[in-house]
Design an enzyme around this catalytic site. Sequence first.
Site, PDB file in Angstrom:
ATOM      1  CG  ASN A  44      -1.923  -1.099   1.257  1.00 24.01           C
ATOM      2  OD1 ASN A  44      -2.152  -1.741   0.237  1.00 24.01           O
ATOM      3  ND2 ASN A  44      -2.516  -1.354   2.412  1.00 24.01           N
ATOM      4  CD  GLU A 144       0.731  -6.179   7.463  1.00 26.01           C
ATOM      5  OE1 GLU A 144       0.928  -6.134   6.240  1.00 26.01           O
ATOM      6  OE2 GLU A 144      -0.379  -5.977   7.982  1.00 26.01           O
ATOM      7  N   GLY A 228      -5.770  10.195  13.920  1.00 22.55           N
ATOM      8  CA  GLY A 228      -7.075   9.989  13.280  1.00 22.55           C
ATOM      9  C   GLY A 228      -7.745  11.310  12.952  1.00 22.55           C
ATOM     10  CB  ALA A 255      -4.828   1.536   3.051  1.00 22.23           C
ATOM     11  CB  ALA A 256      -6.377   6.194   6.489  1.00 25.32           C
ATOM     12  N   GLY A 257      -3.474   5.107   7.080  1.00 28.65           N
ATOM     13  CA  GLY A 257      -2.140   5.304   7.658  1.00 28.65           C
ATOM     14  C   GLY A 257      -1.047   5.053   6.624  1.00 28.65           C
ATOM     15  CG  ASP A 258      -0.706   1.276   4.867  1.00 31.79           C
ATOM     16  OD1 ASP A 258       0.056   1.231   5.851  1.00 31.79           O
ATOM     17  OD2 ASP A 258      -1.532   0.373   4.607  1.00 31.79           O
ATOM     18  NE  ARG A 291     -11.388   8.233  -3.777  1.00 39.96           N
ATOM     19  CZ  ARG A 291     -10.448   8.804  -4.502  1.00 39.96           C
ATOM     20  NH1 ARG A 291      -9.285   8.207  -4.671  1.00 39.96           N
ATOM     21  NH2 ARG A 291     -10.655   9.961  -5.075  1.00 39.96           N
TER      22      ARG A 291
HETATM   23  O1  RIB Z   1      -2.938  -1.039   6.488  1.00 45.21           O
HETATM   24  C1  RIB Z   1      -3.926  -1.741   5.813  1.00 45.21           C
HETATM   25  C2  RIB Z   1      -3.442  -3.110   5.432  1.00 45.21           C
HETATM   26  O2  RIB Z   1      -3.244  -3.872   6.599  1.00 45.21           O
HETATM   27  C3  RIB Z   1      -4.391  -3.921   4.598  1.00 45.21           C
HETATM   28  O3  RIB Z   1      -4.243  -3.684   3.216  1.00 45.21           O
HETATM   29  C4  RIB Z   1      -4.088  -5.356   5.012  1.00 45.21           C
HETATM   30  O4  RIB Z   1      -3.522  -6.123   4.001  1.00 45.21           O
HETATM   31  C5  RIB Z   1      -3.153  -5.226   6.208  1.00 45.21           C
HETATM   32  O5  RIB Z   1      -1.849  -5.433   5.856  1.00 45.21           O
END
Ligand code: RIB
Length: 312
Positions: A44, A144, A228, A255-258, A291
Amino acid sequence: MTPALVVVGSLNMDFVVTVSRLPAPGETALGWDFQMNPGGKGANQAYAAARLSGSGLVVRMVGRVGYDWFGDHLKAGLAAAGVDVSTVHATRSQPTGVALIWVDSAGQNSIVVAPGANHALTAEEMEGFRRSFRGARFALFQLETPLATVEAGLRIARAEGAWTMLDPAPAQPLNRELLGLVDLLTPNESEASILLGRPPGRLSPEEAPELAQALRQMGARCVVLKLGDQGCYYDDGQRQIHQPAFRVAVRDSTAAGDTFNAALAVALAEGKPIEEALRFANAAAAVSVTRLGAQASVPSRLEVEEFLKAAA
Ligand code: RIB
């Protein structure tokens, strides 16, 4: 040489179900819609960096997928966005990572990740990726992939002159040695609490200065607390900045943080001053929460610039 940004991290296929409310333990809940979307915190961030960079920033991804359709599909999606995936290798020992995600009607989510091939990215093989960090302005990490891999990657990135950014998600306690390799630490509220051994819960911007300082004392050079809908708080020891959030209707915060991290790294790599970079990152995250999905929610550079113009 064209400036580069390297992301080391996970690639997951996300299975997303929308629900009226997140199920309690032992409960079977009826959901509404199902979507299968590209995700993974690392992927992401790489995808978002490529979508958000305006001026020829090279984005490279280092990661692992399985020998399966998910892995091929995730790599193809990143490549189509302009990410260099030549260092995303396939492993025969594990399937591609997957994430099961519920999103409720308030846009809150619960995520369970089966890391699969992401955990086959080992610390030992990071040395083989050293060349990928050469000339990089930023190297982005999350949690991860195995912790030893993150630590080895941080060391190499630093040695090659890149600024290191760590998104400490999924949250877990981290030692001083690892945090001492981090130039920019970007926890959200629950991650900051876990790192500091505090009870989980919402943080107020008034508490942010003390928490950011405590995180810097644990070794991180600079801290951005992601608060947030209360925005973000930056502390590098010299300057402290609270940047309020933009008000939007939240559809899904996945995925807002990503998106925030990628936007911040892109803006800083382009030489934007920190206030402007934080505002750009807040705006990118604000658009993304309107979204559904992870990479599916990431806005383009133009969309963020138009959002900022409209908000001015
Ligand atoms: O940060 C969001 C992500 O966390 C998701 O896309 C999911 O795959 C997890 O890794």
